[in-house]
Design a protein around this motif. Structure first.
Motif, PDB file in Angstrom:
ATOM      1  N   SER A   1       0.825  -1.204   0.000  1.00 32.16           N
ATOM      2  CA  SER A   1       0.000   0.000   0.000  1.00 32.16           C
ATOM      3  C   SER A   1       0.863   1.259   0.000  1.00 32.16           C
ATOM      4  N   HIS A   2       1.922   1.245   0.781  1.00 25.14           N
ATOM      5  CA  HIS A   2       2.824   2.405   0.854  1.00 25.14           C
ATOM      6  C   HIS A   2       3.473   2.672  -0.511  1.00 25.14           C
ATOM      7  N   ILE A   3       3.961   1.626  -1.149  1.00 29.29           N
ATOM      8  CA  ILE A   3       4.624   1.775  -2.446  1.00 29.29           C
ATOM      9  C   ILE A   3       3.649   2.313  -3.495  1.00 29.29           C
ATOM     10  N   LEU A   4       2.461   1.747  -3.527  1.00 29.78           N
ATOM     11  CA  LEU A   4       1.487   2.134  -4.543  1.00 29.78           C
ATOM     12  C   LEU A   4       0.950   3.547  -4.310  1.00 29.78           C
ATOM     13  N   GLN A   5       0.730   3.906  -3.061  1.00 31.28           N
ATOM     14  CA  GLN A   5       0.276   5.263  -2.778  1.00 31.28           C
ATOM     15  C   GLN A   5       1.356   6.297  -3.098  1.00 31.28           C
ATOM     16  N   SER A   6       2.622   5.898  -2.949  1.00 32.74           N
ATOM     17  CA  SER A   6       3.732   6.805  -3.256  1.00 32.74           C
ATOM     18  C   SER A   6       3.865   7.054  -4.750  1.00 32.74           C
ATOM     19  N   VAL A   7       3.631   6.012  -5.552  1.00 35.38           N
ATOM     20  CA  VAL A   7       3.803   6.158  -6.998  1.00 35.38           C
ATOM     21  C   VAL A   7       2.557   6.742  -7.668  1.00 35.38           C
ATOM     22  N   ARG A   8       1.416   6.623  -7.022  1.00 36.09           N
ATOM     23  CA  ARG A   8       0.134   7.048  -7.624  1.00 36.09           C
ATOM     24  C   ARG A   8       0.143   8.483  -8.155  1.00 36.09           C
ATOM     25  N   PRO A   9       0.655   9.489  -7.410  1.00 38.78           N
ATOM     26  CA  PRO A   9       0.626  10.873  -7.917  1.00 38.78           C
ATOM     27  C   PRO A   9       1.539  11.110  -9.124  1.00 38.78           C
ATOM     28  N   LYS A  10       2.476  10.202  -9.373  1.00 35.39           N
ATOM     29  CA  LYS A  10       3.437  10.386 -10.472  1.00 35.39           C
ATOM     30  C   LYS A  10       2.925   9.820 -11.796  1.00 35.39           C
ATOM     31  N   LEU A  11       1.789   9.132 -11.753  1.00 40.57           N
ATOM     32  CA  LEU A  11       1.303   8.429 -12.939  1.00 40.57           C
ATOM     33  C   LEU A  11       0.481   9.338 -13.847  1.00 40.57           C
ATOM     34  N   THR A  12       0.627   9.128 -15.147  1.00 43.49           N
ATOM     35  CA  THR A  12      -0.163   9.858 -16.138  1.00 43.49           C
ATOM     36  C   THR A  12      -0.962   8.915 -17.037  1.00 43.49           C
ATOM     37  N   ASP A  13      -0.503   7.674 -17.141  1.00 46.85           N
ATOM     38  CA  ASP A  13      -1.187   6.702 -17.988  1.00 46.85           C
ATOM     39  C   ASP A  13      -2.468   6.224 -17.306  1.00 46.85           C
ATOM     40  N   VAL A  14      -3.571   6.283 -18.029  1.00 47.86           N
ATOM     41  CA  VAL A  14      -4.877   5.936 -17.469  1.00 47.86           C
ATOM     42  C   VAL A  14      -4.910   4.486 -16.993  1.00 47.86           C
ATOM     43  N   ASP A  15      -4.332   3.578 -17.776  1.00 48.22           N
ATOM     44  CA  ASP A  15      -4.339   2.162 -17.391  1.00 48.22           C
ATOM     45  C   ASP A  15      -3.521   1.925 -16.122  1.00 48.22           C
TER      46      ASP A  15
ATOM     47  N   ILE B   1      -2.982   4.102 -13.702  1.00 45.66           N
ATOM     48  CA  ILE B   1      -3.752   4.663 -12.586  1.00 45.66           C
ATOM     49  C   ILE B   1      -4.864   3.706 -12.173  1.00 45.66           C
ATOM     50  N   GLU B   2      -5.550   3.152 -13.157  1.00 45.70           N
ATOM     51  CA  GLU B   2      -6.629   2.211 -12.870  1.00 45.70           C
ATOM     52  C   GLU B   2      -6.100   0.964 -12.156  1.00 45.70           C
ATOM     53  N   THR B   3      -4.934   0.466 -12.604  1.00 43.03           N
ATOM     54  CA  THR B   3      -4.334  -0.718 -11.983  1.00 43.03           C
ATOM     55  C   THR B   3      -3.986  -0.448 -10.522  1.00 43.03           C
ATOM     56  N   VAL B   4      -3.372   0.705 -10.262  1.00 39.72           N
ATOM     57  CA  VAL B   4      -2.985   1.058  -8.888  1.00 39.72           C
ATOM     58  C   VAL B   4      -4.217   1.228  -8.012  1.00 39.72           C
ATOM     59  N   ASP B   5      -5.220   1.946  -8.506  1.00 37.80           N
ATOM     60  CA  ASP B   5      -6.436   2.166  -7.713  1.00 37.80           C
ATOM     61  C   ASP B   5      -7.144   0.846  -7.404  1.00 37.80           C
ATOM     62  N   GLN B   6      -7.186  -0.033  -8.386  1.00 38.58           N
ATOM     63  CA  GLN B   6      -7.835  -1.330  -8.172  1.00 38.58           C
ATOM     64  C   GLN B   6      -7.076  -2.160  -7.140  1.00 38.58           C
ATOM     65  N   THR B   7      -5.748  -2.141  -7.227  1.00 38.10           N
ATOM     66  CA  THR B   7      -4.940  -2.916  -6.280  1.00 38.10           C
ATOM     67  C   THR B   7      -5.052  -2.348  -4.874  1.00 38.10           C
ATOM     68  N   LEU B   8      -5.066  -1.033  -4.748  1.00 40.83           N
ATOM     69  CA  LEU B   8      -5.228  -0.409  -3.431  1.00 40.83           C
ATOM     70  C   LEU B   8      -6.604  -0.749  -2.839  1.00 40.83           C
ATOM     71  N   GLU B   9      -7.615  -0.781  -3.700  1.00 45.54           N
ATOM     72  CA  GLU B   9      -8.963  -1.127  -3.232  1.00 45.54           C
ATOM     73  C   GLU B   9      -8.996  -2.574  -2.748  1.00 45.54           C
ATOM     74  N   GLU B  10      -8.329  -3.456  -3.462  1.00 45.14           N
ATOM     75  CA  GLU B  10      -8.269  -4.866  -3.035  1.00 45.14           C
ATOM     76  C   GLU B  10      -7.552  -4.995  -1.701  1.00 45.14           C
ATOM     77  N   ILE B  11      -6.510  -4.198  -1.504  1.00 45.69           N
ATOM     78  CA  ILE B  11      -5.786  -4.224  -0.216  1.00 45.69           C
ATOM     79  C   ILE B  11      -6.693  -3.759   0.906  1.00 45.69           C
ATOM     80  N   ARG B  12      -7.452  -2.688   0.644  1.00 42.56           N
ATOM     81  CA  ARG B  12      -8.373  -2.161   1.674  1.00 42.56           C
ATOM     82  C   ARG B  12      -9.435  -3.178   2.041  1.00 42.56           C
ATOM     83  N   LYS B  13      -9.871  -3.961   1.041  1.00 41.02           N
ATOM     84  CA  LYS B  13     -10.915  -4.950   1.282  1.00 41.02           C
ATOM     85  C   LYS B  13     -10.367  -6.279   1.786  1.00 41.02           C
TER      86      LYS B  13
END
Length: 211
Positions: A181-195, A197-209
């Motif tokens: 979660s820490h790694i993905l949240q750190s890289v999230r603001p640096k991303l510009t590619d839509v795919d 961003i979607e991959t990171v958000d989906q993975t973070l959501e799976e971690i939360r759940k």
């Protein structure tokens, strides 16, 4: 006329590289113009980077036509030069595209081993591809090790953000959810590619759940 004649043996396609970042990454295109020679299965055969002269196009086109079986051609090259990092890399890419992951790994490891000081890009790309293979094989501990090493070794790589995404995914799959979660949240603001961003958000959501 001579160039046009030999190019009749190929199917020619003109693409804007900026619209196809996946192809730029796949074939290692770092500048324009670039002429890529690939086979019917999208395997890399050869390329000309920069402004191509008539002799350059003729020479490379004739080479490709003379040896249409890329695997045989690369193996012959290794017989002549068994320490060619580029040839090992190209064989690794070929086997990866065929989903022959064990053979691909061996070739990428050889490319890393034989890469000279002026061939660091080959070493970098081979390391990146190894990480992808470990993910394909769900070998999470090996994937974590190689992505951690890649991030530390190549902080200026064009694939740096992608490596962090893969590192986070590998950590998550290995059960190290907090660090993932820490790694993905750190890289999230640096991303510009839509795919991405979607991959990171989906993975973070799976971690939360807790998935």
């Amino acid at each position: 006329p001579e160039v046009a004649k030999i190019l009749e043996s190929f199917v020619t396609v003109r693409l804007d590289g900026e619209e196809y970042p996946n192809l730029r990454k796949k074939y290692g295109v770092e500048g324009y113009p670039t002429i890529l020679f690939i086979d019917s299965e999208t395997n890399y055969l050869n390329k000309i980077s920069g402004l191509a002269t008539k002799p350059m196009v003729m020479r490379v086109a004739k080479l490709v036509l003379a040896e249409p079986d890329i695997e045989v051609s690369l193996k012959k090259t290794l017989e002549k030069n068994p320490e060619s990092a580029l040839t090992y890399f190209r064989l690794g890419t070929l086997y990866y595209q065929r989903k022959d992951f064990p053979s691909a790994k061996n070739q990428f490891l050889a490319a890393i081993r034989f890469a000279k000081n002026n061939e660091q890009k080959i070493k970098e790309d081979s390391s990146f591809n190894l990480g992808i293979i470990y993910i394909q094989e769900t070998a999470w501990s090996q994937a974590i090790e190689i992505w951690k090493s890649f991030i530390a070794t190549y902080p200026k790589s064009n694939n740096f953000n992608s490596a962090n995404i893969y590192y986070g995914i590998s950590l998550k799959e290995a059960g190290e959810r907090k660090l993932a979660s820490h790694i993905l949240q750190s890289v999230r603001p640096k991303l510009t590619d839509v795919d991405d961003i979607e991959t990171v958000d989906q993975t973070l959501e799976e971690i939360r759940k807790g998935f």
